[in-house]
Design an enzyme around this catalytic site. Structure first.
Site, mmCIF file in Angstrom:
data_model
loop_
_atom_site.group_PDB
_atom_site.id
_atom_site.type_symbol
_atom_site.label_atom_id
_atom_site.label_comp_id
_atom_site.label_asym_id
_atom_site.label_seq_id
_atom_site.Cartn_x
_atom_site.Cartn_y
_atom_site.Cartn_z
ATOM 1 N N ASP A 169 -9.336 -8.712 0.357
ATOM 2 C CA ASP A 169 -10.418 -9.670 0.168
ATOM 3 C C ASP A 169 -9.804 -11.061 0.269
ATOM 4 O O ASP A 169 -8.596 -11.235 0.097
ATOM 5 C CB ASP A 169 -11.063 -9.469 -1.207
ATOM 6 N N MET A 194 -20.886 -4.061 -2.522
ATOM 7 C CA MET A 194 -20.708 -2.712 -1.986
ATOM 8 C C MET A 194 -19.239 -2.332 -1.882
ATOM 9 O O MET A 194 -18.854 -1.180 -2.108
ATOM 10 C CB MET A 194 -21.393 -2.608 -0.624
ATOM 11 N N TYR A 253 -27.529 -13.414 12.234
ATOM 12 C CA TYR A 253 -27.228 -12.179 11.494
ATOM 13 C C TYR A 253 -27.707 -10.965 12.276
ATOM 14 O O TYR A 253 -26.982 -9.959 12.380
ATOM 15 C CB TYR A 253 -27.883 -12.233 10.121
ATOM 16 N N ASN A 291 -16.040 -3.400 5.452
ATOM 17 C CA ASN A 291 -17.182 -3.863 4.671
ATOM 18 C C ASN A 291 -17.317 -5.384 4.622
ATOM 19 O O ASN A 291 -18.382 -5.895 4.276
ATOM 20 C CB ASN A 291 -17.072 -3.318 3.239
#
Length: 252
Positions: A32, A13, A150, A85
């Site tokens: 990242d 994404m 999660y 994200n």
């Protein structure tokens, strides 16, 4: 021109969002963990887009996010929007989850939002506003089997957006979440084919969402197309979460 910071920008994404924002005329600062891949992607995008940058960082670590902020100052990159994200997944019932796995998922999925906010929100306030979009999940809005850690982490993201929206709305900073269901990212598509097929069949659209579809929702919430949206959890799920779970009942 507006600039957006996208975390977890090298795949799935995040990469779809990077490409979409660039296509629509924004500058993109990618971050990242994977430095080699990030530099390669940035260099490829540079052939078409001038305003794309990459800075490797672990957004779960304060010193890394501070260095990321310092990079924007040194390169005169004003950040108008943040797409939080970066995220990881771990499975298991509560008693099966290792403590270090619990710590890691909260660090990456929740603490990273705290840290980008800590270092970048003061700039947004000073500059008159901005937008923040977090990647939540339908798994933060409802429960799943064997996904305790999660569910807990994404549940924190689902409610954190409300607090942030209340606190920063007066500074013209809008904060919203996108909440996908299972998405056709490389990570999810590494599952066995029968698992992917099971998720497709469970969805009212008979398919899971795509990274490009989530990226479009991210763009909507980050841009002036959503100027009265604040504190939202926008699902991108094909309607997966609207079912009560009850079986079909025939009239009798």
């Amino acid at each position: 021109m507006k600039n957006v910071l996208i975390t977890g920008a090298c795949s799935g994404m995040g990469l779809s969002a990077t490409k979409l924002f660039l296509k629509r005329g924004w500058g993109v600062l990618m971050t990242d963990l994977n430095e080699d891949k990030g530099i390669e992607i940035k260099n490829n995008l540079k052939e078409k887009y001038e305003n794309v940058w990459f800075k490797s960082s672990n957004v779960a670590k304060s010193l890394d996010v501070k260095a990321l902020h310092d990079f924007t100052v040194e390169n005169n990159i004003k950040i108008h929007s943040i797409i939080n994200n970066a995220g990881i997944f771990t499975a298991g019932k509560l008693h099966e989850v290792e403590e270090d796995k619990l710590d890691l998922i909260f660090d990456v999925d929740v603490k990273s939002i705290f840290l980008t906010g800590k270092y970048f929100i003061p700039d947004m306030i000073k500059n008159g506003g901005g937008t923040i979009v977090n990647t939540g999940s339908v798994s933060g809005m409802e429960g799943d089997y064997d996904m305790a850690a999660y569910n807990a982490a994404k549940g924190a993201v689902v409610n954190l957006v409300r607090s942030m929206a209340l606190d920063y709305g007066k500074y013209n900073i809008r904060v919203n979440n996108v909440c996908p269901s299972a998405c056709a990212t490389p990570m999810f598509l590494s599952n066995p084919e029968d698992v992917i097929d099971m998720f497709n069949k469970a969805n009212p659209l008979k398919r899971i969402c795509t990274p490009d579809e989530v990226a479009k929702a991210m763009y909507f919430l980050a841009s002036d197309e959503s100027t009265s949206c604040n504190g939202m959890n926008l699902t991108v799920s094909g309607g997966l979460e609207v079912h009560t779970g009850q079986p079909v009942q025939n009239e009798h």
